[in-house]
Design a protein around this motif. Structure first.
Motif: not given
Ligand code: NIG
Ligand code: FE
Length: 426
Positions: A80-84, A149-151, A253-255, A276-278, A328-330
């Protein structure tokens, strides 16, 4: 109607069924069935449970059989968190970090995310697509069947649209599902940093130009912000996420990754889908998450890759009752991996999650954070037949074997999309 498929011979079948998103002690409930079976018809699960029960189903007799041969069968991972979409690796910065400079120091010198922005802007859609397609094949090879996937490496109208359109094109050109998130608020791009009012102007561009265009073209389901020193502060994050909501994009959010900014409690107040992160959260943040429906998505691959020692307090989050997920936060800067099994290994050894907790956090909980928990994340009648088969006979061996790929078969909507060759390679 296609011929149904009956998966038999699983030493352990993990259904993750029954309760939707899991909190607290329920996180360890993976719905384990010994000698279980799954019956698939037209891409959907029509029966699942003990073999004796499933084989009595009317469709079972004519089904083609897929013998899991004593392996472990579970839902495909939901990452649920990638920068594809990105153009290149940042292996040069990796070496610089090892020999001294920190991630933030490299970013201050114009490297980091801005390095990837320069490369993405210069890359054609076709080049970006080829790289993403090869990554998607690898995601499938490690048992993942849906990714977010995030832009966020475009940071201008044309390049953000180029990225988000690729999410949609890739959805139709390969089997995995891709849930699209707009992360125009990754950092302030270089051309805006030169002006004193640059941050304000960039945020106006995001809110007045990009968001309406993205909403009109239905290019994203979520809006994300990197709430961090050197990126966006709390007030700016609030402004952007609230604007996203007005356009129908749910916040993520990335926090609290590198410093405590207050982004986590903002996310809870805004009803964000995920936070996400934390790594740097405090007790009050944990309490707020525990009382909320905002998923706490932990990304231990970043700490591992950056060589940071402080992982997120997963045990405190679980014990307080937060909905914990793993991803993964790929991405080329902080977590260049597509391997959910490696993330499970890190979750077990570094976050002190049990293998069962880690598997729930990699399937049903991230599905919930993407709003897809009715379709994916568990093996239940009516859900998509998104299934991974691991070449182990005890599910605990999935994280136990680290840095190696024990995924044997990946099935998406009832179709085999990855099958380990006899050579044992991908
Ligand atoms: O999730 N933190 C912001 N985004 C990414 C890193 C992006 C990059 O360094 O390219 C992350 O860690
Ligand atoms: Fe990220």
């Amino acid at each position: 109607m296609s011929i149904p498929t009956l998966i038999t011979g699983a030493s352990q079948l993990l259904t993750l069924g029954g309760r939707g998103a899991r909190r607290g002690a329920a996180l360890a409930n993976v719905g384990l069935i010994k000698n279980g079976a799954v019956l698939i018809s037209d891409g959907l699960i029509v029966a699942v449970g003990p073999y004796a029960q499933v084989q009595a189903h009317a469709l079972a007799r004519a089904a083609q059989r897929l013998d899991a041969a004593g392996r472990v069968v579970l839902p495909g991972f939901v990452d649920s968190h990638t920068h594809l979409i990105h153009a290149a690796s940042r292996a040069g910065e990796y070496e610089v970090r090892i020999t001294g400079a920190s991630y933030e120091e490299i970013a201050k010198r114009g490297g980091g995310i801005l390095n990837s922005v320069n490369k993405l802007r210069a890359a054609t859609s076709d080049t970006l697509k080829r790289r993403a397609l090869s990554a998607l094949k690898q995601f499938a090879a490690y048992g993942t069947t849906t990714i977010e996937a995030k832009s966020g490496y475009g940071l201008d109208l044309a390049s953000e649209l180029k990225t988000l359109k690729l999410h949609k094109e890739l959805l139709t050109e390969q089997p995995l599902d891709i849930v699209s998130t707009f992360l125009g608020a990754h950092v302030i791009p270089a051309e805006f940093r030169r002006r004193p009012s640059g941050a304000k102007e960039y945020i106006s561009l995001l809110i007045d130009k990009l968001l309406p265009e993205i909403a009109a073209q239905k290019l994203a389901e979520f809006c994300d912000v990197f709430c961090e020193r050197g990126a966006f502060n709390l007030a700016q994050s609030k402004q952007i996420l609230e604007a996203g909501k007005r356009y129908g994009l749910r916040p993520r959010i990335h926090s609290e990754q590198l410093s405590r900014t207050g982004g986590t409690q903002l996310a809870v107040k805004l009803g964000a889908a995920s936070c996400d992160h934390l790594e740097k959260i405090d007790r009050a943040d944990i309490g707020a998450l525990a009382k909320s429906k905002t998923v706490a998505t932990l990304l231990p691959g970043c700490d591992f890759h950056l060589g940071l020692k402080q992982y997120a307090p997963a045990r405190d989050l679980i014990d307080a009752g937060a909905i914990v997920a793993l991803a993964t936060d790929y991405n080329p800067g902080t977590s260049p991996t597509v391997s959910m099994p490696m993330i499970l290994s890190l979750a077990c050894t570094q976050l002190r999650m049990t293998p069962a907790e880690a598997i729930s956090a990699a399937t049903i909980n991230p599905a919930y954070s993407l709003g897809c928990e009715k379709q994916i994340g568990s093996l239940e009648v009516g859900k998509l037949a998104d299934i991974s088969i691991f070449d182990v006979d005890d599910y605990r061996e999935i994280p136990y074997y680290f840095g190696m790929n024990t995924c044997h078969t990946t099935i998406k909507r009832g179709q085999i999309v990855y099958f380990k060759s006899s050579l044992g390679t991908n």
